[in-house]
Design an enzyme around this catalytic site. Structure first.
Site, PDB file in Angstrom:
ATOM      1  N   LYS A  97      15.266   6.325  11.113  1.00  0.00           N
ATOM      2  CA  LYS A  97      15.367   7.011   9.825  1.00  0.00           C
ATOM      3  C   LYS A  97      16.677   7.792   9.720  1.00  0.00           C
ATOM      4  O   LYS A  97      17.264   7.889   8.634  1.00  0.00           O
ATOM      5  CB  LYS A  97      14.161   7.944   9.631  1.00  0.00           C
ATOM      6  CG  LYS A  97      12.825   7.202   9.580  1.00  0.00           C
ATOM      7  CD  LYS A  97      12.789   6.180   8.455  1.00  0.00           C
ATOM      8  CE  LYS A  97      11.405   5.615   8.211  1.00  0.00           C
ATOM      9  NZ  LYS A  97      11.354   4.687   7.072  1.00  0.00           N
TER      10      LYS A  97
ATOM     11  N   ARG B 284       0.856  -1.201   0.000  1.00  0.00           N
ATOM     12  CA  ARG B 284       0.000   0.000   0.000  1.00  0.00           C
ATOM     13  C   ARG B 284       0.891   1.250   0.000  1.00  0.00           C
ATOM     14  O   ARG B 284       2.114   1.156   0.024  1.00  0.00           O
ATOM     15  CB  ARG B 284      -0.913   0.013   1.235  1.00  0.00           C
ATOM     16  CG  ARG B 284      -0.174  -0.047   2.555  1.00  0.00           C
ATOM     17  CD  ARG B 284      -1.123   0.053   3.740  1.00  0.00           C
ATOM     18  NE  ARG B 284      -0.396   0.207   4.976  1.00  0.00           N
ATOM     19  CZ  ARG B 284      -0.084  -0.792   5.793  1.00  0.00           C
ATOM     20  NH1 ARG B 284      -0.454  -2.019   5.512  1.00  0.00           N
ATOM     21  NH2 ARG B 284       0.603  -0.557   6.902  1.00  0.00           N
TER      22      ARG B 284
ATOM     23  N   TYR C 243      11.455   5.811  15.899  1.00  0.00           N
ATOM     24  CA  TYR C 243      11.221   5.984  14.453  1.00  0.00           C
ATOM     25  C   TYR C 243      12.231   6.992  13.886  1.00  0.00           C
ATOM     26  O   TYR C 243      12.881   6.737  12.868  1.00  0.00           O
ATOM     27  CB  TYR C 243       9.788   6.463  14.238  1.00  0.00           C
ATOM     28  CG  TYR C 243       9.403   6.719  12.800  1.00  0.00           C
ATOM     29  CD1 TYR C 243       9.149   5.659  11.924  1.00  0.00           C
ATOM     30  CD2 TYR C 243       9.267   8.018  12.313  1.00  0.00           C
ATOM     31  CE1 TYR C 243       8.774   5.903  10.603  1.00  0.00           C
ATOM     32  CE2 TYR C 243       8.893   8.267  10.993  1.00  0.00           C
ATOM     33  CZ  TYR C 243       8.646   7.203  10.143  1.00  0.00           C
ATOM     34  OH  TYR C 243       8.274   7.448   8.839  1.00  0.00           O
TER      35      TYR C 243
ATOM     36  N   SER D 290      12.771   9.655   6.252  1.00  0.00           N
ATOM     37  CA  SER D 290      11.677  10.546   6.660  1.00  0.00           C
ATOM     38  C   SER D 290      12.260  11.876   7.116  1.00  0.00           C
ATOM     39  O   SER D 290      13.388  11.929   7.614  1.00  0.00           O
ATOM     40  CB  SER D 290      10.922   9.912   7.831  1.00  0.00           C
ATOM     41  OG  SER D 290      10.016  10.843   8.396  1.00  0.00           O
TER      42      SER D 290
ATOM     43  N   ASN E   5      11.565   0.358   1.654  1.00  0.00           N
ATOM     44  CA  ASN E   5      10.481   1.297   1.950  1.00  0.00           C
ATOM     45  C   ASN E   5       9.650   0.880   3.160  1.00  0.00           C
ATOM     46  O   ASN E   5       9.017   1.721   3.804  1.00  0.00           O
ATOM     47  CB  ASN E   5       9.595   1.406   0.691  1.00  0.00           C
ATOM     48  CG  ASN E   5       8.270   2.061   0.956  1.00  0.00           C
ATOM     49  OD1 ASN E   5       8.197   3.287   1.095  1.00  0.00           O
ATOM     50  ND2 ASN E   5       7.198   1.274   1.077  1.00  0.00           N
TER      51      ASN E   5
HETATM   52  P1  NAP Z   1       2.176   2.541   5.143  1.00  0.00           P
HETATM   53  O1  NAP Z   1       1.014   2.884   4.283  1.00  0.00           O
HETATM   54  O2  NAP Z   1       1.946   2.297   6.584  1.00  0.00           O
HETATM   55  O3  NAP Z   1       2.905   1.272   4.499  1.00  0.00           O
HETATM   56  C1  NAP Z   1       3.940   0.629   5.198  1.00  0.00           C
HETATM   57  C2  NAP Z   1       4.355  -0.594   4.392  1.00  0.00           C
HETATM   58  O4  NAP Z   1       5.344  -1.313   5.140  1.00  0.00           O
HETATM   59  C3  NAP Z   1       3.194  -1.530   4.142  1.00  0.00           C
HETATM   60  O5  NAP Z   1       3.270  -2.048   2.834  1.00  0.00           O
HETATM   61  C4  NAP Z   1       3.432  -2.643   5.155  1.00  0.00           C
HETATM   62  O6  NAP Z   1       2.912  -3.844   4.639  1.00  0.00           O
HETATM   63  C5  NAP Z   1       4.957  -2.678   5.236  1.00  0.00           C
HETATM   64  N1  NAP Z   1       5.433  -3.269   6.474  1.00  0.00           N
HETATM   65  C6  NAP Z   1       5.323  -2.750   7.724  1.00  0.00           C
HETATM   66  N2  NAP Z   1       5.813  -3.622   8.625  1.00  0.00           N
HETATM   67  C7  NAP Z   1       6.245  -4.707   7.927  1.00  0.00           C
HETATM   68  C8  NAP Z   1       6.833  -5.944   8.306  1.00  0.00           C
HETATM   69  N3  NAP Z   1       7.078  -6.263   9.577  1.00  0.00           N
HETATM   70  N4  NAP Z   1       7.144  -6.825   7.326  1.00  0.00           N
HETATM   71  C9  NAP Z   1       6.885  -6.546   6.026  1.00  0.00           C
HETATM   72  N5  NAP Z   1       6.332  -5.388   5.621  1.00  0.00           N
HETATM   73  C10 NAP Z   1       6.011  -4.485   6.559  1.00  0.00           C
HETATM   74  O7  NAP Z   1       3.296   3.635   5.059  1.00  0.00           O
HETATM   75  P2  NAP Z   1       3.725   4.706   3.950  1.00  0.00           P
HETATM   76  O8  NAP Z   1       3.219   6.015   4.401  1.00  0.00           O
HETATM   77  O9  NAP Z   1       3.441   4.217   2.589  1.00  0.00           O
HETATM   78  O10 NAP Z   1       5.295   4.715   4.227  1.00  0.00           O
HETATM   79  C11 NAP Z   1       6.248   4.190   3.335  1.00  0.00           C
HETATM   80  C12 NAP Z   1       7.611   4.693   3.763  1.00  0.00           C
HETATM   81  O11 NAP Z   1       7.623   6.132   3.763  1.00  0.00           O
HETATM   82  C13 NAP Z   1       8.009   4.289   5.179  1.00  0.00           C
HETATM   83  O12 NAP Z   1       9.375   4.003   5.211  1.00  0.00           O
HETATM   84  C14 NAP Z   1       7.713   5.520   5.999  1.00  0.00           C
HETATM   85  O13 NAP Z   1       8.504   5.593   7.166  1.00  0.00           O
HETATM   86  C15 NAP Z   1       8.071   6.609   5.007  1.00  0.00           C
HETATM   87  N6  NAP Z   1       7.456   7.896   5.317  1.00  0.00           N
HETATM   88  C16 NAP Z   1       6.111   8.077   5.198  1.00  0.00           C
HETATM   89  C17 NAP Z   1       5.571   9.323   5.520  1.00  0.00           C
HETATM   90  C18 NAP Z   1       4.110   9.606   5.398  1.00  0.00           C
HETATM   91  O14 NAP Z   1       3.686  10.754   5.725  1.00  0.00           O
HETATM   92  N7  NAP Z   1       3.270   8.679   4.966  1.00  0.00           N
HETATM   93  C19 NAP Z   1       6.399  10.346   5.951  1.00  0.00           C
HETATM   94  C20 NAP Z   1       7.749  10.117   6.072  1.00  0.00           C
HETATM   95  C21 NAP Z   1       8.270   8.892   5.740  1.00  0.00           C
HETATM   96  P3  NAP Z   1       2.109  -4.981   5.458  1.00  0.00           P
HETATM   97  O15 NAP Z   1       1.334  -4.300   6.541  1.00  0.00           O
HETATM   98  O16 NAP Z   1       1.294  -5.608   4.385  1.00  0.00           O
HETATM   99  O17 NAP Z   1       3.175  -5.874   5.966  1.00  0.00           O
END
Ligand code: NAP
Length: 250
Positions: free
Chosen positions: A156, A17, A152, A139, A88
Site C-alpha cells: 500500500k 464485494r 500488505y 490503506s 481496489n
Molecule cells: P474485500 O471485501 O476483501 O474485497 C476484496 C476484493 O478484491 C474482492 O472483490 C475480491 O474479489 C478482490 N480480489 C482479491 N484478490 C483478487 C484476485 N487475485 N483477483 C481478482 N480479484 C481479487 O476487501 P475490502 O475491505 O472491500 O477492500 C477493498 C480495498 O480497500 C482493498 O484495496 C483494501 O486493501 C482496502 N482497504 C480496506 C480496509 C478495510 O478496513 N476493509 C482498510 C484499508 C484498506 P474475489 O474474491 O471475488 O476475487
C-alpha cells in the site's frame, strides 16, 4: 451522494464485494458504464442485474499475468474507451514478519501493487485519449503502524508512491492519479481477524483508536473514491486522501 458520471466508462477491480461493490453501485447511480473485475463471477452477476446502466463482468484472477491484457481487451471490445480506473482489489495477510514466506510476500505485492501498476500501464494511452483518471485504493496500513502486516503495508505504501509518481508523469496528458486510504471499514476483509481475535473484541477495541468513534462503511469510502473519480475533483491529483475517521490524525 450524487455524482454525474454520464457517458463515462469505469473499470473497478475487486468489484465483487465490500468497497469495490459500493463503488460500482455509486458509479452506476451517477450514470457510468462499469466494468466489474474480480474472481467471483456469480457475485458480480448478482450485482449487475441491479445496475441501471449497461455493464460488463470480467471474472479473472489478478494474480495471473495474462488477465491484465484480457481486462483491457474486454473493456475496449464492449465500450471502446475508459475514463476511470479504480484499482481496489487486494489481498491482506496478517502474519508476523519472522514467519513471512516468499510466496505470501510475492502474492501480496503481485495483486496489490504490480498488477495495479500494470493496469495503469496498459490503459495509459486510452486514459490519455479521454483525459481520464485513476484512483488507487491503498490503506492507512501504509503508515506502517499496524504491525504484522509487512507485505500488505509495503504494497500500500508502494501504491501511494505510484499514485504520486504517475500523477507527475501524466499530468501533462490531462490524467489525474490519486489514492484513497481507508482506515477501519467493515467488510469481509476482516473475517480472518474476527476468527483470530474474536469478532466482538475486534469491533469494540479497534474502534477505540478512531476519533469519530465508529467503523467506516464501504459507502463512506466509495463516496471519496467517486469524488476523486468525478469532474468535481478536476484540480486534484497526486493526493493520498485518508478516509479513517481521524485514526491517523496527529
Ligand atoms: P474485500 O471485501 O476483501 O474485497 C476484496 C476484493 O478484491 C474482492 O472483490 C475480491 O474479489 C478482490 N480480489 C482479491 N484478490 C483478487 C484476485 N487475485 N483477483 C481478482 N480479484 C481479487 O476487501 P475490502 O475491505 O472491500 O477492500 C477493498 C480495498 O480497500 C482493498 O484495496 C483494501 O486493501 C482496502 N482497504 C480496506 C480496509 C478495510 O478496513 N476493509 C482498510 C484499508 C484498506 P474475489 O474474491 O471475488 O476475487
Amino acid at each position: 451522494m450524487g455524482f454525474n458520471f454520464k457517458g463515462k466508462v469505469a473499470v473497478v477491480t475487486g468489484a465483487s464485494r465490500g468497497i469495490g461493490e459500493a463503488t460500482v453501485r455509486q458509479l452506476d447511480a451517477g450514470g457510468a458504464n462499469v466494468v466489474l473485475v474480480a474472481r467471483s463471477k456469480d457475485k458480480m452477476n448478482e450485482i449487475v442485474v441491479e445496475l441501471e446502466n449497461e455493464s460488463l463482468v470480467v471474472d479473472c484472477d489478478l494474480s495471473a499475468d495474462r488477465t491484465i491484457d484480457l481486462i483491457r481487451l474486454r473493456t475496449m471490445e464492449k465500450f471502446e474507451k475508459i475514463d476511470i480506473l479504480v484499482n481496489n482489489a487486494a489481498v491482506e495477510r496478517n502474519e508476523p514478519a519472522h514467519r513471512a514466506t516468499a510466496q505470501a510476500i510475492d502474492e501480496t505485492l503481485l495483486v496489490n501493487l504490480r498488477q495495479a501498476f500494470m493496469l495503469c500501464s496498459v490503459f495509459a494511452k486510452d486514459l490519455f485519449a479521454t483525459k481520464g483518471n485513476i484512483v488507487n485504493v491503498s490503506s492507512t496500513a501504509a503508515a506502517g503502524a499496524g504491525g504484522t502486516q509487512g507485505a500488505y503495508a509495503a504494497s500500500k505504501g508502494g501504491l501511494n508512491t505510484l499514485s504520486k509518481n504517475l500523477s507527475n508523469e501524466w499530468a501533462n496528458k490531462g490524467v489525474r492519479v490519486n489514492s484513497v486510504a481507508p482506515g477501519l471499514c467493515l467488510t469481509e476483509m476482516w473475517e480472518p481477524t474476527f476468527e483470530l481475535l474474536g469478532e466482538e473484541n475486534v469491533l469494540e477495541n479497534f474502534v477505540k483508536r478512531v476519533p469519530l468513534g465508529k467503523w467506516g462503511t464501504p459507502e463512506e469510502i466509495a463516496n471519496v473514491i467517486c469524488f476523486l473519480a468525478s469532474d468535481l475533483a478536476s484540480y486534484v491529483t497526486g493526493q493520498i486522501i485518508r478516509v479513517d475517521g481521524g485514526m491517523l490524525n496527529i
